[in-house]
Motif scaffolding. Structure first.
Motif, mmCIF file in Angstrom:
data_model
loop_
_atom_site.group_PDB
_atom_site.id
_atom_site.type_symbol
_atom_site.label_atom_id
_atom_site.label_comp_id
_atom_site.label_asym_id
_atom_site.label_seq_id
_atom_site.Cartn_x
_atom_site.Cartn_y
_atom_site.Cartn_z
ATOM 1 N N VAL A 64 -2.231 -6.851 31.915
ATOM 2 C CA VAL A 64 -2.783 -6.462 30.620
ATOM 3 C C VAL A 64 -4.164 -5.839 30.814
ATOM 4 C CG1 VAL A 64 -3.488 -7.267 28.341
ATOM 5 C CG2 VAL A 64 -1.484 -8.293 29.478
ATOM 6 N N HIS A 65 -4.294 -4.619 30.284
ATOM 7 C CA HIS A 65 -5.573 -3.917 30.395
ATOM 8 C C HIS A 65 -6.306 -3.831 29.067
ATOM 9 C CE1 HIS A 65 -5.307 -2.222 34.585
ATOM 10 N NE2 HIS A 65 -4.053 -2.635 34.395
ATOM 11 N N ARG A 66 -5.556 -3.863 27.966
ATOM 12 C CA ARG A 66 -6.224 -3.879 26.660
ATOM 13 C C ARG A 66 -5.776 -5.144 25.945
ATOM 14 N NH1 ARG A 66 -6.217 0.856 22.095
ATOM 15 N NH2 ARG A 66 -6.770 2.207 23.840
ATOM 16 N N ALA A 68 -6.858 -8.818 23.316
ATOM 17 C CA ALA A 68 -7.564 -9.317 22.142
ATOM 18 C C ALA A 68 -9.044 -9.524 22.497
ATOM 19 C CB ALA A 68 -6.934 -10.635 21.698
ATOM 20 N N GLY A 70 -12.515 -10.961 23.435
ATOM 21 C CA GLY A 70 -12.899 -12.174 24.134
ATOM 22 C C GLY A 70 -12.074 -12.478 25.366
ATOM 23 N N VAL A 71 -11.056 -11.676 25.617
ATOM 24 C CA VAL A 71 -10.199 -11.910 26.790
ATOM 25 C C VAL A 71 -10.590 -10.915 27.883
ATOM 26 C CG1 VAL A 71 -7.844 -11.854 27.681
ATOM 27 C CG2 VAL A 71 -8.298 -12.772 25.390
ATOM 28 N N TYR A 75 -5.798 -8.719 33.419
ATOM 29 C CA TYR A 75 -5.292 -10.010 33.872
ATOM 30 C C TYR A 75 -3.770 -9.929 33.974
ATOM 31 C CZ TYR A 75 -3.790 -11.171 29.102
ATOM 32 O OH TYR A 75 -3.163 -11.163 27.881
ATOM 33 N N ALA A 115 -11.100 -22.904 29.998
ATOM 34 C CA ALA A 115 -10.905 -21.754 29.108
ATOM 35 C C ALA A 115 -12.018 -21.633 28.084
ATOM 36 C CB ALA A 115 -9.559 -21.882 28.394
ATOM 37 N N GLY A 116 -12.795 -22.704 27.894
ATOM 38 C CA GLY A 116 -13.874 -22.637 26.907
ATOM 39 C C GLY A 116 -14.501 -24.005 26.726
ATOM 40 N N MET B 140 -7.380 -23.867 20.960
ATOM 41 C CA MET B 140 -8.000 -22.548 20.829
ATOM 42 C C MET B 140 -6.891 -21.509 20.963
ATOM 43 S SD MET B 140 -9.835 -22.464 24.591
ATOM 44 C CE MET B 140 -10.771 -20.997 24.274
ATOM 45 N N MET B 207 -3.974 2.678 30.865
ATOM 46 C CA MET B 207 -2.999 1.606 31.005
ATOM 47 C C MET B 207 -3.230 0.573 29.907
ATOM 48 S SD MET B 207 -0.396 0.446 32.595
ATOM 49 C CE MET B 207 -0.305 1.415 34.125
ATOM 50 N N MET B 208 -2.152 0.225 29.194
ATOM 51 C CA MET B 208 -2.256 -0.803 28.148
ATOM 52 C C MET B 208 -1.824 -2.155 28.718
ATOM 53 S SD MET B 208 -3.381 1.096 25.785
ATOM 54 C CE MET B 208 -3.320 0.026 24.356
ATOM 55 N N ALA B 209 -0.554 -2.212 29.098
ATOM 56 C CA ALA B 209 -0.017 -3.411 29.753
ATOM 57 C C ALA B 209 1.008 -2.891 30.749
ATOM 58 C CB ALA B 209 0.630 -4.357 28.747
#
Lengths: 135, 400
Positions: A64-66, A68, A70-71, A75, A115-116, B140, B207-209
């Protein structure tokens, strides 16, 4: 000692080493991580708790490059087939987040990370997987 | 296909794009009047209305639409079913006619998304004091921390599972899907994008995912599509001009996802599509190799590749070979998404499941202009709404 809480209740931190537990249908053996009204496979009620394995195989993944707000990106998110049953989605840590270093079929094992932290200093502990050396 | 055969009498869609100066009902009215005019009928001929919309689903969209196009006291269904919303709304009219309750009805799919963003709803804000909440006892937001469940990542993972299980499928094959659909849309004046991109441009876009780049993801947008459906009995009483353009609905099938060992954590978009396709082929007596064109649910390029296999457009496991050999291009063996698909035509959620039937019907009528698939006589449409719902229709050029 810093107080800790699991990010989700199917991650168990206070009974030996961190591990996942699932609700197992007594009727069908289907495994679930959430609170259940009944078994989606059989439609029947009746569950027991089952400890799942800490190791498994990557069934699929994405990088994942884009994400939500705060992430941290990029990853790796993956679906992992656990040894002995159970399918889980989680991040893969301790691996370069590029397609040359992650592959379907890779063996992984459970790990945890912070994680927080909330306003009372309690740490939320999340689970993830990491490659097993010698892959 | 059912108790009584159902035909498409009129069809219309707005161009898909962003309409800052029109509201949802403006778009729905335009499509509804377009479909009724196309069929040579009026609101007074309609026995039922079905309206498909997601973003304003709780607002009585069908009744709001009636107040602009004609309040005649007929039953109205307001339908929301994720990305299968439009097709589900259409099926409400099909079922009304097939059951004998209605002779003619109007289905409208309409959506105004604006620039809501590809990622949809944002993650829940973190709490100040961690307290387990919900069915997973989460303290969370888990998005991005315990894997991803946002659409780009979900469909990327669906694609990579197929790539992992089948030879000859990888980033390049997925990118070729988007290359094709962007090329196809250059012939469609109703498409949100009408711009061609090279394979390199697709692969080198943001790149998105992985493996989906920005050009491999459908845009958000606004638009509407509508259809007038009619019973075969009623159609026989209409004019030669109306009968000659009518299109037969040879199969209409809807499925949801059955339990699998993994769909609790990763939606399974394959099983329900395979089941729906099998039933649709049985219902219609059509074989996949008979299809002249297919409009399928390419919300992401990875999804389209899976559905080549799920819909039987290629041999099992050979979706990569199918795109490598240009099978789904408009001059290939089974043209797929000659409209540009969701990736390039656009995906206003509620409109999509009717717009794909509009596209196929327009080809079967021989009225698709520059993008016409010559001699098209049989086509298939497919949508998936995650959660999940799948709808497959088979349309045929026929005489009555």
């Amino acid at each position: 000692m810093t107080k800790q809480i699991p990010i989700v209740d199917y991650l168990v931190l206070d009974d030996g080493t961190p591990h996942l537990v699932a609700n197992e249908s007594e009727e069908s053996g289907a495994l679930y991580f959430d609170r259940r009204n009944a078994d989606a496979k059989s439609g029947k009620d009746g569950f027991s708790r089952r400890r799942l394995a800490d190791t498994g195989v990557v069934r699929t993944f994405t990088i994942v490059h884009r994400a939500a707000p705060g992430v941290t990106v990029p990853y790796v998110s993956a679906v992992v087939d656990l040894d002995g049953g159970g399918v889980v989605k989680a991040n893969i840590l301790n691996v370069a987040a590029d397609p040359d270093h992650v592959e379907v079929g890779m063996r992984v094992s459970l790990t945890t990370f912070i994680a927080g932290t909330d306003d009372e200093g309690t740490e939320a502990v999340a689970f993830a997987y990491e490659p097993i050396e010698g892959n | 296909m059912a108790e009584r055969d159902v035909w498409i009498l009129g069809a219309s869609m707005t161009a898909f794009r962003r309409y800052p100066d029109k509201d949802l009902i403006d778009l729905g009215s335009e499509a509804a009047f377009g479909a009724m005019s196309d069929g040579g009928v009026s609101i007074h001929d309609m026995d039922v209305l079905s309206a498909g919309n997601l973003a304003e689903a709780a607002s009585g969209v069908g009744q709001r639409l009636q107040k602009q196009i004609g309040q005649t006291g007929i039953p109205v269904y307001n339908v929301a079913n994720a990305c299968a919303t439009g097709a589900t709304a259409l099926r409400c009219v099909i079922m009304s006619i097939a059951s004998g309750e209605a002779e003619m009805g109007l289905a409208v799919g309409l959506e105004k998304m604006g620039k809501m963003g590809l990622l949809g709803a944002s993650a829940r804000s973190d709490k100040k004091v961690f307290t387990p909440d919900g069915r997973y006892g989460a303290v969370m937001s888990v998005e991005g921390r315990v894997g991803t469940t946002l659409m780009p990542g979900v469909f990327a993972q669906a694609g990579m599972e197929y790539a992992g299980a089948n030879e000859g499928v990888g980033f390049e094959q997925f990118a070729k899907v988007a290359e094709k659909n962007h090329a196809h849309s250059t012939l469609n004046p109703l498409a949100q994008y009408q711009k061609q991109f090279s394979l390199d441009e697709v692969m080198n876009a943001e790149m998105m995912a992985y493996p989906n780049t920005l050009l491999m993801c459908c845009p958000t947008g606004d638009g509407a599509a509508a259809m007038v459906l009619v019973s075969e009995e009623r159609l026989k009483a209409l004019s030669d001009a109306q009968r000659s353009r009518a299109v037969k609905i040879s199969a209409s099938v809807m499925t949801s996802d059955p339990w699998t060992d993994s769909d609790q954590v990763q939606p399974d978009v394959n099983t329900l599509t395979r089941t729906a396709a099998k039933k649709a082929y049985e219902q219609s007596g059509v074989d996949p190799q008979d299809l002249d064109l297919v409009e399928l649910h390419d919300c992401f390029a990875t999804a389209e590749l899976l559905h080549y296999d799920n819909l039987g457009l290629c041999a099992p496991g050979e979706a990569g070979k199918f795109i490598d050999e240009r099978g789904p291009w408009r001059d290939g063996t089974i043209p797929v998404n000659v409209s540009g698909g969701l990736i390039s035509k656009g995906h206003p959620l509620g409109a999509t499941g009717i717009a794909n039937l509009y596209e196929v019907a327009t080809h079967l009528r021989g009225e698709a202009g520059a993008r016409q698939i010559e001699g098209a006589a049989v086509g298939l449409t497919h949508v998936i709404g995650l959660g999940s719902a799948c709808v497959v229709h088979v349309l045929e050029k026929a005489t009555v």
